[in-house]
Design a protein around this motif. Structure first.
Motif, short mmCIF file in Angstrom:
data_model
loop_
_atom_site.label_atom_id
_atom_site.label_comp_id
_atom_site.label_asym_id
_atom_site.label_seq_id
_atom_site.Cartn_x
_atom_site.Cartn_y
_atom_site.Cartn_z
N ALA A 148 0.82 -1.21 0.00
CA ALA A 148 0.00 0.00 0.00
C ALA A 148 0.86 1.26 0.00
O ALA A 148 0.44 2.30 -0.54
N LYS A 149 2.04 1.18 0.57
CA LYS A 149 2.91 2.36 0.60
C LYS A 149 3.28 2.82 -0.80
O LYS A 149 3.43 4.02 -1.05
N SER A 150 3.42 1.88 -1.74
CA SER A 150 3.76 2.26 -3.11
C SER A 150 2.58 2.92 -3.81
O SER A 150 2.74 3.50 -4.89
N TYR A 151 1.39 2.86 -3.20
CA TYR A 151 0.21 3.56 -3.70
C TYR A 151 -0.09 4.78 -2.83
O TYR A 151 -1.21 5.30 -2.85
N ASN A 152 0.92 5.22 -2.07
CA ASN A 152 0.82 6.44 -1.26
C ASN A 152 -0.25 6.33 -0.19
O ASN A 152 -0.90 7.31 0.17
N ALA A 153 -0.46 5.14 0.36
CA ALA A 153 -1.49 4.94 1.37
C ALA A 153 -0.90 4.31 2.62
O ALA A 153 -0.13 3.35 2.55
N ALA A 154 -1.27 4.86 3.76
CA ALA A 154 -0.89 4.31 5.06
C ALA A 154 -2.14 4.27 5.93
O ALA A 154 -3.13 4.96 5.66
N PHE A 155 -2.09 3.48 6.99
CA PHE A 155 -3.28 3.21 7.78
C PHE A 155 -2.98 3.29 9.26
O PHE A 155 -1.86 3.06 9.71
N LEU A 156 -4.03 3.62 10.02
CA LEU A 156 -4.00 3.48 11.46
C LEU A 156 -5.19 2.62 11.87
O LEU A 156 -6.27 2.69 11.25
N VAL A 157 -5.00 1.83 12.92
CA VAL A 157 -6.02 0.88 13.35
C VAL A 157 -6.14 0.92 14.87
O VAL A 157 -5.13 0.89 15.59
N GLY A 158 -7.37 0.97 15.35
CA GLY A 158 -7.65 0.84 16.78
C GLY A 158 -8.74 -0.19 16.99
O GLY A 158 -9.49 -0.52 16.06
N THR A 226 -8.58 0.64 22.89
CA THR A 226 -7.16 0.97 22.78
C THR A 226 -6.92 1.85 21.55
O THR A 226 -7.67 1.83 20.59
N GLY A 227 -5.85 2.64 21.62
CA GLY A 227 -5.59 3.69 20.64
C GLY A 227 -5.04 3.20 19.33
O GLY A 227 -4.62 2.04 19.19
N PRO A 228 -5.01 4.09 18.33
CA PRO A 228 -4.59 3.71 16.98
C PRO A 228 -3.09 3.49 16.87
O PRO A 228 -2.29 4.16 17.51
N LEU A 229 -2.76 2.52 16.02
CA LEU A 229 -1.38 2.18 15.71
C LEU A 229 -1.32 1.76 14.24
O LEU A 229 -2.35 1.44 13.64
N PRO A 230 -0.14 1.70 13.64
CA PRO A 230 -0.03 1.09 12.31
C PRO A 230 -0.55 -0.35 12.36
O PRO A 230 -0.52 -0.99 13.42
N PRO A 231 -1.03 -0.89 11.25
CA PRO A 231 -1.75 -2.17 11.29
C PRO A 231 -1.02 -3.32 11.96
O PRO A 231 -1.61 -4.03 12.79
N LEU A 232 0.23 -3.56 11.61
CA LEU A 232 0.95 -4.69 12.20
C LEU A 232 1.08 -4.52 13.70
O LEU A 232 0.82 -5.44 14.48
N GLU A 233 1.47 -3.32 14.11
CA GLU A 233 1.64 -3.04 15.54
C GLU A 233 0.30 -3.07 16.27
O GLU A 233 0.22 -3.48 17.43
N ALA A 234 -0.78 -2.67 15.58
CA ALA A 234 -2.10 -2.73 16.19
C ALA A 234 -2.53 -4.17 16.43
O ALA A 234 -3.11 -4.50 17.48
N ALA A 235 -2.26 -5.05 15.47
CA ALA A 235 -2.58 -6.46 15.64
C ALA A 235 -1.78 -7.05 16.79
O ALA A 235 -2.33 -7.79 17.63
N ASP A 236 -0.48 -6.75 16.86
CA ASP A 236 0.34 -7.22 17.98
C ASP A 236 -0.22 -6.74 19.31
O ASP A 236 -0.30 -7.51 20.29
N ALA A 237 -0.61 -5.46 19.36
CA ALA A 237 -1.13 -4.89 20.61
C ALA A 237 -2.45 -5.55 21.01
O ALA A 237 -2.72 -5.73 22.20
N LEU A 238 -3.28 -5.91 20.02
CA LEU A 238 -4.54 -6.57 20.35
C LEU A 238 -4.29 -7.96 20.93
O LEU A 238 -4.97 -8.38 21.87
N HIS A 274 -11.41 -0.16 13.98
CA HIS A 274 -11.44 1.21 13.47
C HIS A 274 -10.21 1.43 12.57
O HIS A 274 -9.07 1.26 13.03
N ILE A 275 -10.46 1.80 11.33
CA ILE A 275 -9.38 1.95 10.35
C ILE A 275 -9.48 3.33 9.71
O ILE A 275 -10.55 3.74 9.25
N SER A 276 -8.36 4.04 9.67
CA SER A 276 -8.28 5.28 8.91
C SER A 276 -7.21 5.12 7.83
O SER A 276 -6.23 4.40 8.03
N VAL A 277 -7.42 5.77 6.69
CA VAL A 277 -6.48 5.68 5.58
C VAL A 277 -5.97 7.08 5.28
O VAL A 277 -6.73 8.05 5.27
N HIS A 278 -4.66 7.20 5.08
CA HIS A 278 -3.99 8.49 4.96
C HIS A 278 -3.02 8.47 3.78
O HIS A 278 -2.35 7.45 3.55
N PRO A 279 -2.89 9.60 3.07
CA PRO A 279 -1.80 9.67 2.09
C PRO A 279 -0.47 9.81 2.82
O PRO A 279 -0.37 10.51 3.82
#
Length: 494
Positions: A148-158, A226-238, A274-279
Motif C-alpha cells: 500500500a505504501k507504493s500507492y501512497n497509502a498508510a493506515f491506522l487501526v484501533g 485501545t488507541g490507533p497504531l499502524p496495522p501490524l503493531e495494532a494487531a500485535d497490541a490486540l 477502526h481503520i483510517s487511511v492516509h496519504p
C-alpha cells in the motif's frame, strides 16, 4: 508556561509505538528482573501460542544470524487436538523473532513477550530465504501494508475489545447482571472492578494506549478501547490486550470470554475495528496513486477520494472478508438486524450502527480556521468483526480489500446510508446502492471467500490452509451433543 504534554493529531507520521526499544532491552531486563521470554504467535484459528525461553537461552539465540526457534510446519494445521487436512508431520519453519515487537508482560512478572515471522528454515524453491512464508498471517499483513505504501497509502487501526467475565463456566454464570455504561457494574471493592482496573493498569504499563473502559450491555460484559497504531503493531497490541485480559481474569478465579454471543436474549461481544487511511505524502503522490486528502466530490464531501476508493474496495469484498472477521458458526448469531451490531446488508453510513461499515466523523470545530483545508480526521468502524478472529487475518483481508480498491480506483457505488437498511424498502435500498446481503451463515461466508479470486490473490497462500483449519475447528466445536456443552466448549477456547 504550561508543563502539560503537547499532543499532535493521530497520523501515521506522528504515532508512536511504545514497545521496548531494541537499544534499551538489556536495561529493561535488569530493571524489571526479566528471566523469561515468551516467543508468541497466533495461528489460523486465532489460537495464541508461545514458548517460554529463559533469558540466557534467548540471549544465546540473538547471537545467531537468524535468531529464532524451529517449529513444525504443521503449526498452522494443529487445531485443538487434531491436524487439519493438508498438514502433516514433515517439515520445519524457523520462527524468527521480531525484536521491535517486545513488550513487558504485566500479568506475568519477570516475563516479556515477543512476536516473530515464520520463515523457511532452509531455501525453498521460488522463495527468498529470510522472508515470511505464505502461510504466516503476520507476514501476509506486513506485505499488504508495504504494498500500500507504493500507492501512497498508510493506515491506522484501533480496536474495541468486548468480553464477558464469568464466575462459572459450568453453568455459564456472569459476574454481575448490570448493563451498558452502568456505574453498578464497576462498584468499588468488588472483585470484577479489581480485575478491570488491573487490566487497565497492566496495558498502560506495557506501553499500550488505553483510551477508556466501561461496562457493556450484556451481564458481566466490559469493553476495553485501545488507541490507533499502524496495522501490524495494532494487531500485535490486540494480541497482548487479549492475553492481559484472560490472564488477569484467570488470576482472580474468573474466565474472560470473547465468544460472540452466549445468550440469544442478550447482546453479543464484538471486536469493532477502526481503520483510517492516509496519504503518505499529499504534496507528492506517487504516479500509481494520485489521490490526496482534498474533499470528495460525492456523498456531500463526507469522505476524501482516497477514503472513497478504499471504502469501495472494502465493501466490494466484504462478503468474502467475513470468512476471516466472523470465522465461527457462532459468529452469525450476533449479525442480525435491529440489535446495533451492523445489520445484514453490505452498506456504509455516517454514525449508523445498523450498517457493517460506520463512517466516524470528528466533531465540528467552533473555530472555522481549524476546519479549513485540514487533513481528514475520518475513520471507518468495521462492526462485522468478533473476538474469535485473528487480528492479522482480519486486517490483511480488510486492508487488502481496500488496497484492491485503491489499485483499481474503484468507484464507490454505495451511498451514505442514513437509515437502517432493514427498515428501508427494496426501492429505497436500491436508490442508495444497497443491493447485497451480508453472509448469513458460516457456510455463506466461506463460499464467498472461495469465489473471490481477487481477494484470494492478494492474501496469497494462506487461504487454503485457513479454510482447512476452520473446517476442522468447526467439527470439534460442534462435536458435543447438547447446546449447553457446545457453548461451554466455545468459552473454553475463546
Amino acid at each position: 508556561m504550561s508543563n502539560s504534554p503537547q499532543y499532535a493529531p493521530y497520523s501515521p507520521q506522528t504515532i508512536e509505538v511504545h514497545t521496548i526499544p531494541i537499544e534499551s532491552q538489556a536495561l529493561y531486563f535488569r530493571n524489571f528482573n526479566i528471566h523469561s521470554v515468551r516467543i508468541t504467535w497466533v495461528d489460523l484459528v486465532n489460537a495464541t501460542g508461545f514458548r517460554v525461553v529463559p533469558l540466557k537461552s534467548f540471549q544465546r539465540l540473538l547471537a545467531s544470524s537468524r535468531p529464532g526457534i524451529t517449529i513444525t510446519q504443521c503449526i498452522f494445521g494443529f487445531v485443538i487436538n487434531r491436524a487439519a487436512s493438508g498438514f502433516g508431520p514433515v517439515g520445519e519453519y524457523l520462527f524468527v523473532v521480531d525484536l521491535s515487537s517486545m513488550r513487558l508482560c504485566s500479568y506475568a512478572p519477570g516475563h516479556v513477550s515477543i512476536m516473530g515471522w515464520f520463515q523457511d528454515k532452509v531455501p525453498a524453491p521460488g522463495r527468498v530465504l529470510g522472508t515470511g512464508v505464505p502461510m504466516c498471517p503476520r507476514s501476509t499483513l506486513n506485505r499488504i501494508v508495504d504494498t500500500a505504501k507504493s500507492y501512497n497509502a498508510a493506515f491506522l487501526v484501533g480496536f474495541e475489545t468486548e468480553f464477558i467475565l464469568l464466575k462459572s463456566m459450568n453453568p455459564i454464570d456472569a459476574v454481575n447482571p448490570h448493563g451498558w455504561n452502568s456505574a453498578r457494574a464497576l462498584p468499588s471493592g468488588t472483585k470484577e472492578t479489581e480485575v478491570i482496573e488491573e487490566i487497565a493498569r497492566g496495558l498502560i504499563d506495557d506501553g499500550i494506549e488505553l483510551m477508556m473502559y466501561h461496562s457493556e450491555a450484556a451481564p458481566g460484559q466490559y469493553e476495553i478501547v485501545t488507541g490507533p497504531l499502524p496495522p501490524l503493531e495494532a494487531a500485535d497490541a490486540l494480541v497482548h490486550t487479549r492475553e492481559t485480559i484472560t490472564n488477569v481474569a484467570s488470576k482472580h478465579g474468573f474466565c474472560a470470554t470473547f465468544a460472540p454471543r452466549l445468550h440469544a436474549d442478550n447482546c453479543g461481544s464484538a471486536a469493532h475495528t477502526h481503520i483510517s487511511v492516509h496519504p503518505i505524502d499529499s504534496k507528492h503522490p506517487s504516479e500509481l496513486q494520485n489521490l490526496s486528502q482534498s474533499p470528495a466530490g460525492t456523498s456531500d464531501n463526507l469522505i476524501t477520494p482516497l477514503e472513497s476508493v478504499f471504502l469501495a474496495g472494502v465493501l466490494r469484498h466484504l462478503q468474502a472478508s467475513c470468512a476471516f472477521t466472523l470465522p465461527l458458526r457462532a459468529s452469525y448469531a450476533r449479525m442480525l438486524d435491529g440489535i446495533w451490531s451492523g445489520g445484514t446488508w453490505v452498506a456504509w453510513g455516517r454514525d449508523n450502527r445498523e450498517v457493517p461499515v460506520r463512517l466516524c466523523v470528528p466533531a465540528a470545530s467552533v473555530d472555522p480556521k481549524l476546519a479549513t483545508n485540514a487533513p481528514s480526521k475520518n475513520h471507518f468502524e468495521l462492526k462485522c468483526v468478533d473476538g474469535t478472529s485473528s487480528p492479522y487475518l482480519v486486517l490483511a483481508s480488510l486492508i487488502g480489500s481496500g488496497l484492491l480498491g485503491i489499485q483499481s480506483q474503484l468507484p464507490l457505488s454505495e451511498q451514505d446510508c442514513a437509515t437502517p437498511p432493514a427498515l428501508m424498502t427494496e426501492a429505497e435500498r436500491k436508490a442508495v446502492g444497497v443491493t447485497r446481503r451480508m453472509p448469513m451463515s458460516w457456510e455463506e461466508a466461506r463460499a464467498a471467500l472461495v469465489a473471490d479470486e481477487a481477494l484470494k490473490g492478494i492474501l496469497g497462500g494462506l487461504v487454503d490452509g485457513f479454510l482447512s483449519a476452520g473446517e476442522t475447528l468447526d467439527g470439534l466445536l460442534h462435536s458435543p451433543t447438547s447446546e449447553a456443552e457446545r457453548v461451554q466448549m466455545l468459552v473454553e477456547y475463546y
